[in-house]
Design a protein around this motif. Structure first.
Motif, mmCIF file in Angstrom:
data_model
loop_
_atom_site.group_PDB
_atom_site.id
_atom_site.type_symbol
_atom_site.label_atom_id
_atom_site.label_comp_id
_atom_site.label_asym_id
_atom_site.label_seq_id
_atom_site.Cartn_x
_atom_site.Cartn_y
_atom_site.Cartn_z
ATOM 1 N N GLU A 125 -4.479 4.919 -0.169
ATOM 2 C CA GLU A 125 -3.251 4.062 -0.363
ATOM 3 C C GLU A 125 -2.599 4.386 1.139
ATOM 4 O OE1 GLU A 125 -4.269 1.653 -1.298
ATOM 5 O OE2 GLU A 125 -5.295 2.610 -3.916
ATOM 6 N N HIS A 140 -4.988 2.450 4.527
ATOM 7 C CA HIS A 140 -4.419 1.244 4.436
ATOM 8 C C HIS A 140 -3.515 0.321 4.970
ATOM 9 C CE1 HIS A 140 -7.415 1.672 0.533
ATOM 10 N NE2 HIS A 140 -7.788 1.875 1.029
ATOM 11 N N ILE A 160 -10.857 -1.679 3.892
ATOM 12 C CA ILE A 160 -10.002 -0.796 1.882
ATOM 13 C C ILE A 160 -10.920 -1.776 1.301
ATOM 14 C CG2 ILE A 160 -7.628 -2.002 1.817
ATOM 15 C CD1 ILE A 160 -6.583 -2.269 4.627
ATOM 16 N N GLU A 195 -11.373 0.397 -2.005
ATOM 17 C CA GLU A 195 -11.007 0.197 -3.477
ATOM 18 C C GLU A 195 -11.821 -0.198 -4.542
ATOM 19 O OE1 GLU A 195 -7.781 -0.381 -3.391
ATOM 20 O OE2 GLU A 195 -7.180 -0.703 -1.740
ATOM 21 N N GLU A 248 0.684 -1.097 0.106
ATOM 22 C CA GLU A 248 0.042 -0.008 0.146
ATOM 23 C C GLU A 248 1.063 1.557 0.005
ATOM 24 O OE1 GLU A 248 -3.163 -0.165 0.032
ATOM 25 O OE2 GLU A 248 -4.013 -2.147 -0.115
HETATM 26 FE FE LIG Z 1 -5.369 0.485 -1.422
#
Ligand SMILES: [Fe+2]
Ligand SMILES: [Fe+2]
Length: 331
Positions: free
Chosen positions: A90, A93, A169, A173, A60
């Motif tokens: 990200e 994450h 997450i 996404e 990530e």
């Molecule tokens: Fe991600």
């Protein structure tokens, strides 16, 4: 004739030498329940999770780079804002995942040190460059798309903190995947040059995205144990098939060609047949010899050094706050 009675207790009996904690762990796994940080767990289970979650966290964080590359050059304010939000997601994450790994007894510093020393792995996909704006579309559509296929089943992973992190997450996404699709769609509805740029980018990212699911099942030694522990729910090849099945109709809507001349529907098997994946390339990239490995690591090291004063200032502030609290408590 006498029919022998059905045994009353049909539950498997603990194997000789199984400790009560181990039996409890086995029972939780058999019942498809969750293992929490306070529970006893086999050392191999803990190690597998530390490896998987930390690699996932590193992916990530390193994965912010190919897109961070385009934040200041995105073609409009709206695109800059969307891309900035995506790259920030990200980072988030990475943080959830580092926190989940920390519950297994490894420290954040240990994980970071391993990454910047070049000893930790992360997804091979982030070692490819992103030279065109269309790459922002391909990364969202193909890379985040593959991540979703991989990660949705991980929401049910047996280790509680990992499964719960994955739920949050995965929601983000799917936004990432759609924004990538939408970038490509706009380019495909644009000029000839824009269409060519989109197709050229899809050609570069398609095969590395298929490699994201890992080696074929007959060359994936840890998969079987991960499936027994309910960490992994589907094999690499099953997930890859599922991904390709999702891409084909979306590619039709976009009007892009997936760069695999052998890709065709297999009526008998009910899945797409696909061409041979270049596993030599995959292993080369994993060993650090991909097109951007050195650059990605160097950038991470530089960012770590550049952020040193922030970490030190935050630690000094935390110490002062703690000291103040003690003073108030004493007074
Ligand atoms: Fe991600
Ligand atoms: Fe993402």
């Amino acid at each position: 004739m006498t029919i022998p009675p059905v045994p009353y207790d049909i539950a498997p009996r603990p194997a000789a030498g199984t400790s009560p904690e181990e039996q409890q762990f086995n029972d939780l796994i058999a019942a498809d329940s969750r293992i929490e940080p306070r529970d006893w767990m086999p050392e191999a289970y803990r190690k597998t999770l530390v490896r998987q979650i930390s690699q996932h966290a590193h992916s990530e964080i390193i994965g912010m780079q190919p897109e961070g590359n385009w934040i200041t050059r995105a073609p409009s304010l709206k695109r800059k804002a969307i891309l900035l939000a995506k790259v920030q997601d990200e980072a988030g994450h990475g943080l959830y995942l580092y926190s989940a790994a920390q519950t297994l007894g490894i420290t954040r510093d240990e994980m970071t040190d391993a990454l910047i020393a070049g000893k930790a792995r992360y997804s091979s996909i982030f070692n490819y460059p992103s030279p065109t704006w269309a790459d922002m579309g391909s990364i969202g559509w193909l890379v985040d798309g593959a991540a979703i296929c991989n990660q949705v089943p991980l929401c049910r992973a047996s280790y509680g903190p990992y499964g719960r992190a994955m739920v949050r997450i995965c929601k983000e996404e799917s936004f990432h995947q759609r924004q990538g699709f939408e970038i490509l769609l706009e380019l495909m509805n644009g000029t000839d040059e824009q269409r060519a740029m989109a197709q050229e980018s899809v050609n570069r990212w398609y095969w590395p995205a298929l490699q994201m699911f890992g080696p074929p099942d007959d060359d994936s030694p840890n998969s079987a144990q991960s499936m027994k522990w309910n960490i992994k729910r589907f094999s690499n090849d099953e997930l890859r098939q599922r991904f390709v099945g999702m891409l084909v109709p979306q590619a039709e809507v976009l009007g892009v060609t997936l760069p695999d001349p052998d890709l065709r529907w297999n009526e008998e098997k009910g899945v797409y047949d696909m061409g041979e994946i270049d596993w030599t390339e995959f292993h080369e990239v994993l060993q650090g010899r991909g097109p951007a490995n050195a650059r990605r690591l160097q950038r991470r090291r530089d960012a770590h050094e550049a952020g040193r004063w922030v970490r030190e200032a935050a630690a000094a502030y935390a110490r002062k706050q703690a000291a103040k609290l003690t003073e108030t408590a004493v007074a």
